[in-house]
Design an enzyme around this catalytic site. Structure first.
Site: not given
Ligand code: F6P
Length: 360
Positions: A121, A145, A180, A188-189, A240, A284, A292-293
């Protein structure tokens, strides 16, 4: 062409097939970035006999004219490799006066005829603005995302979804063995694409996403009901960026990073504490975070990245600037960068409704 860019003008008349392309990767790293770079280079060099220069660390490399030559040899082995060989940053040329002039100067110095901007974005919004200001840019939608509009998928999303799903699958055993409540936070900002699909794929008890603010009292009531009557443990997936309905739960004020981005990652701790306090069940937290990335892209992301890279190189050679390559009905199309960045793609109501059928 490079000189024309320096003057803030680019003339498509008489554009020769052979060109010099620039490429940058901006924003958070993402599986598939290297596969896009490889495909841009391959298509440009094989189909058009063009050359490609890669700018380092996103827009920073363009501002400071830091770059490396890219050719088929330098791109060997890149297809499955995570991260980006070019490096990345969240720096944007519109933040500092004078940086756009530096961008023009670098593109001219490197004789770049067209710039492929691979980003999410923030990076693509900047590319849209740069196009309005006369730069010959083509965008490629990147982000785990999956929140870029007018494309059914961004590359990186499928990999992140797979990682999140596998992690949630694994948490079932601890949830069941200990009776639990397990709270899992995924990225997911502003949107809940990873959360809603991973939750659905891995049979989560409930999924909280930014598009649908939650009521913690209702969440706890249904978890209690499930444990008492259904005699079954629970997994709550939290994006998140999930938010409570205003006034229903106190949360810490948002912190921002040096680029003004809200620093997320941690809402699940607050939610878990509240769940444990209200339900009395041991709760927990697992925050998946950057796992994830990281690492190699999934097969679907390797294919999508490759198709996007080839299409972006074609768009540059067609002189079709101001466009973003996009996936629609399994075809790669071009959409205006300004339209793609006008608003975020949210989780579809029908998908959310189907997921909700399985809550608690
Ligand atoms: O935009 C991708 C992303 O992985 C979001 O899901 C996450 O909130 C953000 O980047 C984290 O950003 P940074 O790498 O600056 O901590």
């Amino acid at each position: 062409m490079g000189l024309l860019i320096a003057l803030g003008v680019f003339d498509l008349e008489g554009l020769e097939a052979r060109m010099r392309l620039g490429v940058l990767t901006g924003g958070g790293d993402c599986p598939g970035l290297n596969a896009v770079i490889r495909a841009v280079v391959r298509r440009s060099s094989r189909r058009y006999d063009s050359t490609v220069v890669g700018f380092l660390d996103g827009w920073r490399g363009v501002i400071e004219n830091q770059a490396m030559e890219l050719d088929i040899e330098t791109c060997r082995g890149l297809l499955p490799r995570g991260g980006t060989i070019l490096g990345t940053s969240r720096i944007q040329p519109y933040s500092n006066p004078g940086d756009m002039d530096r961008v023009r100067a670098s593109l001219a110095a490197q004789s770049v005829d067209g710039l492929v901007v691979i980003g999410g974005e923030g990076t693509l919004s900047c590319a849209a603005q740069a196009f309005e200001d006369g730069l010959p840019v083509v965008g490629v939608p990147k982000t785990i995302d999956n929140d870029i509009a007018l494309t059914e998928a961004t590359f990186g999303f499928d990999t992140a979804l797979g990682i999140a799903t596998e992690a949630i699958d694994r948490l079932h055993t601890t949830a069941e063995s200990h009776d639990r409540i397990m709270v899992v936070e995924v990225m997911g900002r502003h949107v809940g694409h990873i959360a809603i699909r991973a939750g659905m794929a891995a049979g989560a008890t409930m999924t909280l996403i930014p598009e649908h603010p939650f009521d913690i009292a209702a969440v706890c009531e249904s978890l209690t009901r499930r444990h008492e009557h259904g005699k079954y443990a629970s997994i709550v997936v939290v994006a998140e960026g999930a938010k409570p309905i205003p006034g229903t739960m106190d949360i810490a004020p948002d912190e921002t990073d040096e680029y003004g981005h809200i620093r997320l990652g941690g809402i699940s701790n607050r939610i878990a504490a509240e769940i444990e306090r209200r339900t009395g069940y041991e709760t927990r937290v697992t925050i998946l975070g950057y796992i994830q990335r990281g690492g190699t892209p999934s097969p679907a992301d390797r294919v999508l990245s490759t198709r996007f890279g080839v299409a972006a190189a074609d768009a540059v050679h067609d002189g079709d600037f101001g466009q973003m390559v996009a996936l629609q009905q399994d075809r790669i199309v071009r959409v205006a960068l300004s339209d793609a960045t006008a608003e975020l793609k949210l989780v579809d109501d029908g998908l959310y409704d189907a997921a909700r059928e399985f809550f608690a």
